[in-house]
Design a protein around this motif. Sequence first.
Motif: not given
Length: 355
Positions: A6, A40, A43, A48, A51, A65, A69, A124-125
Amino acid sequence: MKAARYYDRGDIRIEDIPEPQVEPGTVGIDVAYCGICGTDLHEYLDGPIFVPPAGHPHPISGESAPVTLGHEMSGVVYAVGAGVTDLAPGDHVVVEPYIVRDDVDTSEANMAYHLSPDMNFIGLAGRGGGLAEKIVVQRRWVHPIGPDIPLDEAALIEPLSVGYHAYRRSGAQRGDLALVTGAGPIGLLTAAVLTAEGVTVAISEPSALRREKALETGVAAHVFDPREVDVVAEVRALTGGVGADVAFECTSVQPALDTLFEAVKPRGVIVVVSIWGHPGSLDMQKLVLKEVDLRGTIGYVNSHPDTIRLVQEGKVDLKPFITGRIGLDHLVDEGFDTLIHRNETAVKILVDPRL
């Protein structure tokens, strides 16, 4: 290895990246399947959100980013790091995909570790993700599932745990009537938990396929099309005019939330389960005059073991909710595009990273 990365809103790329390294206290997992989650999609459309934007690293993971993902994953252990003695290569597992600080107590004694400062999610992070061929995670986030749960079905244990935590947050009791708005994956799986726990479920959902799925799986006793019937009147008819005991908002759509405030009984409980990518509005008079208890819920906390047992004991059948399987190369065109533009045709689409 291949991974879905992502970069920004509307920008997901399938790339080759280095395989993660197994370190002390971690577990290496060959990803079998990873579900595409509504988060998802948020996002992709609105992010974001979870994220960390490029150049703004997350305070725990240190990543921003592009990130890999995927957080609804199942897989097979291929290696364990030093100090891990209770798992072995070949074990079938799922991941509880949290990112919290190392000193946060994640034992059963702490029922709020999911609310610790700067909490975020693997996939995600940072810290890898399930939309890749392999992932390495800390031992505390790995849950063995045994050999009897098929790995494709096991990928739904993470969202099922969301439903289980929402059920616990609601305080619902056996014999209660619950109204669920939205029969997407989270709405259906929340309904599955409620039904398994003896709660009678009514679902409001405009998609014919998803209404049919709710009925054929037995997770709902009553299913309404909000475009065709007055959902509030139907719920009152079921409850002798009283209203639903508990309600679950699983759409992030304003009219659905408004319906719940009308349909729930005085002093009823509304649990907001969905992630809202935009501000919602609240009729404070209805909240006050009915003494409605409005509760938020995020993720899960010490929920995976009980959720896994529901599946192992046959109280929840996950297979019917899987409506598609794709490879990573078709994540956007056959996965995201379907769930965004044709979501009435699908419930849960799984990604096999090795296809």
